[in-house]
Design an enzyme around this catalytic site. Structure first.
Site, PDB file in Angstrom:
ATOM      1  N   SER A 148      -6.658   9.744 -38.603  1.00  0.00           N
ATOM      2  CA  SER A 148      -7.393   8.878 -37.689  1.00  0.00           C
ATOM      3  C   SER A 148      -8.391   8.032 -38.461  1.00  0.00           C
ATOM      4  O   SER A 148      -8.816   8.395 -39.563  1.00  0.00           O
ATOM      5  CB  SER A 148      -8.141   9.738 -36.655  1.00  0.00           C
ATOM      6  N   TYR A 161     -14.159  16.888 -35.268  1.00  0.00           N
ATOM      7  CA  TYR A 161     -12.878  16.167 -35.216  1.00  0.00           C
ATOM      8  C   TYR A 161     -12.733  15.257 -36.427  1.00  0.00           C
ATOM      9  O   TYR A 161     -11.695  15.243 -37.095  1.00  0.00           O
ATOM     10  CB  TYR A 161     -12.779  15.351 -33.925  1.00  0.00           C
TER      11      TYR A 161
END
Length: 253
Positions: A148, A161
């Site tokens: 990501s 995350y």
């Protein structure tokens, strides 16, 4: 776009029940690859496999929990029994569970670490021997990890995350030093805001609302855009490695 070099390849896709994994499975199958569909939701996998078969493709649905080593090993055995060794692995299973670090949500930390990091490692352990064998035989071999933009940018309440995504980016970089000399390509794809189910499990109303606001403010990427990148990357000549792709919506870039 046509990806002729995908025809005849055998791919395994973790996280194939929805989002980027599902879109990738459909696109690879439409371009002649056999696809093994791995995820927890067996019903979704069976529906996707039936769709691929109806379109003339070849698919295998295998329920798996990437947080469980025995489950991954059993899935690999099922894939090998049906298809033999694979030459393309897409690691797209992941979860995003943001909360302020002061909340101390160890349950969420553990789930993200086990899925996003250890789950990817379990998949790699199960299928990298196949990739090495394919490369040794002169065939194209690909490992694609999806992380990501969170690996590079900072977002409040997304600390854990983001750390898991940075771990995958760094893992991919180091794997190239091990696998690249043996002619296995390693690609890390880092999307920005993308319309998938990833945000559906957020249990913080404020953060969920912020994410919804981003989707209203800008035109996001679609899962099909990421699938297109994966198909393009893995269909290049074997000596070409697109090692890292950061892809963002134009308004986020």
């Amino acid at each position: 776009m046509s990806y002729e070099n995908l025809s005849g390849r055998t791919a395994v896709i973790a996280g194939a029940a929805s989002g980027m994994g599902e879109a990738t499975a459909l696109l690879l199958a439409r371009n002649g690859a056999r696809v093994a569909l791995l995820a927890r939701r067996a019903d979704r996998l069976e529906t996707l496999a039936a769709k691929i078969e109806a379109e003339g493709g070849t698919a295998l649905a295998v329920a798996v929990d990437v947080t469980d080593s025995a489950s991954v090993a059993a899935a690999a055995e099922a894939v090998h029994a049906a298809f033999g060794p694979v030459d393309l692995v897409v690691n797209s299973a992941g979860v995003m569970l943001p909360n302020p670090i002061t909340e101390g949500r160890e349950d969420e930390w553990t789930r993200m670490l086990e899925t996003n990091v250890a789950g990817r490692l379990r998949m790699i352990r199960a299928f990298v021997p196949d990739l090495l064998a394919a490369a040794d035989a002169g065939r194209t071999a690909d490992l694609v990890n999806i992380s990501s933009i969170g690996a590079h940018l900072t977002f409040p309440s997304y600390s854990v995350y983001g750390a898991t995504q940075a771990a995958i980016t760094q893992l991919s970089a180091n794997l190239r030093t091990e696998l690249g000399p043996r002619k296995v390509r390693v690609t890390n794809i880092e999307p920005g805001l993308t319309a998938t189910e990833l945000g559906d499990h957020i249990d913080n109303a404020e953060l969920s609302g912020q994410l919804d606001g981003m989707f209203q403010f800008m035109e996001s990427l679609r899962a099909e855009d990421i699938a297109d990148l994966i198909a393009y990357t893995t269909s290049r000549p074997a000596y070409v490695n697109l090692r890292q792709v950061i892809v963002l919506p134009t308004q986020q870039a």
